[in-house]
Design a protein around this motif. Structure first.
Motif, mmCIF file in Angstrom:
data_model
loop_
_atom_site.group_PDB
_atom_site.id
_atom_site.type_symbol
_atom_site.label_atom_id
_atom_site.label_comp_id
_atom_site.label_asym_id
_atom_site.label_seq_id
_atom_site.Cartn_x
_atom_site.Cartn_y
_atom_site.Cartn_z
ATOM 1 N N ALA A 1 6.834 -6.928 -11.881
ATOM 2 C CA ALA A 1 6.777 -6.681 -10.437
ATOM 3 C C ALA A 1 7.557 -5.415 -10.094
ATOM 4 O O ALA A 1 7.174 -4.669 -9.191
ATOM 5 C CB ALA A 1 7.330 -7.881 -9.676
ATOM 6 N N ALA A 2 8.641 -5.158 -10.816
ATOM 7 C CA ALA A 2 9.439 -3.956 -10.579
ATOM 8 C C ALA A 2 8.624 -2.693 -10.866
ATOM 9 O O ALA A 2 8.726 -1.701 -10.141
ATOM 10 C CB ALA A 2 10.694 -3.979 -11.431
ATOM 11 N N ALA A 3 7.800 -2.737 -11.895
ATOM 12 C CA ALA A 3 6.941 -1.591 -12.214
ATOM 13 C C ALA A 3 5.895 -1.378 -11.115
ATOM 14 O O ALA A 3 5.593 -0.239 -10.747
ATOM 15 C CB ALA A 3 6.264 -1.801 -13.558
ATOM 16 N N ALA A 4 5.363 -2.457 -10.570
ATOM 17 C CA ALA A 4 4.394 -2.350 -9.474
ATOM 18 C C ALA A 4 5.064 -1.777 -8.232
ATOM 19 O O ALA A 4 4.492 -0.930 -7.548
ATOM 20 C CB ALA A 4 3.785 -3.714 -9.170
ATOM 21 N N ARG A 5 6.295 -2.214 -7.940
ATOM 22 C CA ARG A 5 7.047 -1.672 -6.795
ATOM 23 C C ARG A 5 7.312 -0.177 -6.978
ATOM 24 O O ARG A 5 7.154 0.609 -6.046
ATOM 25 C CB ARG A 5 8.375 -2.400 -6.647
ATOM 26 N N ALA A 6 7.727 0.198 -8.179
ATOM 27 C CA ALA A 6 8.018 1.608 -8.457
ATOM 28 C C ALA A 6 6.763 2.457 -8.268
ATOM 29 O O ALA A 6 6.830 3.563 -7.719
ATOM 30 C CB ALA A 6 8.571 1.764 -9.866
ATOM 31 N N HIS A 7 5.628 1.965 -8.708
ATOM 32 C CA HIS A 7 4.360 2.678 -8.549
ATOM 33 C C HIS A 7 4.033 2.849 -7.059
ATOM 34 O O HIS A 7 3.623 3.928 -6.628
ATOM 35 C CB HIS A 7 3.236 1.915 -9.249
ATOM 36 N N ALA A 8 4.199 1.785 -6.276
ATOM 37 C CA ALA A 8 3.914 1.853 -4.845
ATOM 38 C C ALA A 8 4.850 2.842 -4.137
ATOM 39 O O ALA A 8 4.417 3.584 -3.260
ATOM 40 C CB ALA A 8 4.033 0.475 -4.215
ATOM 41 N N LYS A 9 6.107 2.852 -4.543
ATOM 42 C CA LYS A 9 7.064 3.775 -3.930
ATOM 43 C C LYS A 9 6.725 5.217 -4.273
ATOM 44 O O LYS A 9 6.779 6.102 -3.416
ATOM 45 C CB LYS A 9 8.480 3.447 -4.389
ATOM 46 N N GLU A 10 6.345 5.450 -5.513
ATOM 47 C CA GLU A 10 6.054 6.810 -5.977
ATOM 48 C C GLU A 10 4.738 7.351 -5.417
ATOM 49 O O GLU A 10 4.650 8.496 -4.996
ATOM 50 C CB GLU A 10 6.013 6.835 -7.499
ATOM 51 N N HIS A 11 3.695 6.533 -5.416
ATOM 52 C CA HIS A 11 2.359 7.014 -5.048
ATOM 53 C C HIS A 11 1.956 6.756 -3.597
ATOM 54 O O HIS A 11 1.079 7.435 -3.074
ATOM 55 C CB HIS A 11 1.312 6.396 -5.972
ATOM 56 N N TYR A 12 2.561 5.750 -2.951
ATOM 57 C CA TYR A 12 2.131 5.382 -1.599
ATOM 58 C C TYR A 12 3.257 5.442 -0.569
ATOM 59 O O TYR A 12 3.052 5.086 0.586
ATOM 60 C CB TYR A 12 1.507 3.987 -1.607
ATOM 61 N N GLY A 13 4.437 5.857 -0.978
ATOM 62 C CA GLY A 13 5.549 5.995 -0.044
ATOM 63 C C GLY A 13 6.092 4.676 0.464
ATOM 64 O O GLY A 13 6.621 4.603 1.570
ATOM 65 N N ALA A 14 5.974 3.624 -0.323
ATOM 66 C CA ALA A 14 6.455 2.302 0.078
ATOM 67 C C ALA A 14 7.969 2.307 0.205
ATOM 68 O O ALA A 14 8.659 3.071 -0.458
ATOM 69 C CB ALA A 14 6.019 1.259 -0.950
ATOM 70 N N GLU A 15 8.474 1.453 1.069
ATOM 71 C CA GLU A 15 9.903 1.301 1.281
ATOM 72 C C GLU A 15 10.290 -0.163 1.091
ATOM 73 O O GLU A 15 9.440 -1.043 1.161
ATOM 74 C CB GLU A 15 10.271 1.762 2.688
ATOM 75 N N ALA A 16 11.577 -0.399 0.898
ATOM 76 C CA ALA A 16 12.080 -1.758 0.744
ATOM 77 C C ALA A 16 11.698 -2.580 1.985
ATOM 78 O O ALA A 16 11.689 -2.081 3.098
ATOM 79 C CB ALA A 16 13.579 -1.751 0.573
ATOM 80 N N GLY A 17 11.335 -3.821 1.783
ATOM 81 C CA GLY A 17 10.952 -4.688 2.888
ATOM 82 C C GLY A 17 9.471 -4.667 3.200
ATOM 83 O O GLY A 17 9.007 -5.417 4.063
ATOM 84 N N GLN A 18 8.697 -3.833 2.520
ATOM 85 C CA GLN A 18 7.256 -3.750 2.762
ATOM 86 C C GLN A 18 6.445 -4.494 1.708
ATOM 87 O O GLN A 18 5.228 -4.366 1.684
ATOM 88 C CB GLN A 18 6.809 -2.287 2.793
ATOM 89 N N PHE A 19 7.093 -5.290 0.873
ATOM 90 C CA PHE A 19 6.408 -5.973 -0.212
ATOM 91 C C PHE A 19 6.344 -7.468 0.026
ATOM 92 O O PHE A 19 7.282 -8.071 0.519
ATOM 93 C CB PHE A 19 7.129 -5.722 -1.547
ATOM 94 N N ALA A 20 5.216 -8.046 -0.345
ATOM 95 C CA ALA A 20 5.040 -9.501 -0.355
ATOM 96 C C ALA A 20 4.619 -9.854 -1.776
ATOM 97 O O ALA A 20 4.035 -9.035 -2.492
ATOM 98 C CB ALA A 20 3.962 -9.926 0.637
ATOM 99 N N SER A 21 4.924 -11.067 -2.189
ATOM 100 C CA SER A 21 4.512 -11.493 -3.534
ATOM 101 C C SER A 21 3.734 -12.791 -3.434
ATOM 102 O O SER A 21 3.907 -13.575 -2.506
ATOM 103 C CB SER A 21 5.724 -11.651 -4.448
ATOM 104 N N LYS A 22 2.892 -12.998 -4.428
ATOM 105 C CA LYS A 22 2.032 -14.172 -4.450
ATOM 106 C C LYS A 22 2.049 -14.750 -5.825
ATOM 107 O O LYS A 22 2.043 -14.091 -6.802
ATOM 108 C CB LYS A 22 0.626 -13.771 -4.039
#
Length: 69
Positions: A48-69
């Motif tokens: 999940a950390a790798a997916a978060r890092a990808h979102a931050k790098e490529h889509y400008g994601a910030e902390a608090g914008q993630f949900a998990s399933k």
């Protein structure tokens, strides 16, 4: 129908153990209800950390914008 706005990034673990990232775009209809479009990212991730890092790098994601399933 809920008026709760989903987080823009969803990280889900699949049966094979890989994590998948889904981008969600929310807009509102004429009555003020949120309508959400989901677009899965083709790539799978080992954690999940790798997916978060990808979102931050490529889509400008910030902390608090993630949900998990």
């Amino acid at each position: 129908m809920s008026r709760e706005i989903p987080k823009p990034f969803l990280i889900a673990k699949h049966e094979d153990g890989a994590f998948r990232l889904t981008l969600r775009n929310t807009r509102f209809n004429s009555w003020g209800y949120p309508l959400t479009d989901s677009t899965p990212v083709d790539e799978s991730f080992k954690s999940a950390a790798a997916a978060r890092a990808h979102a931050k790098e490529h889509y400008g994601a910030e902390a608090g914008q993630f949900a998990s399933k």
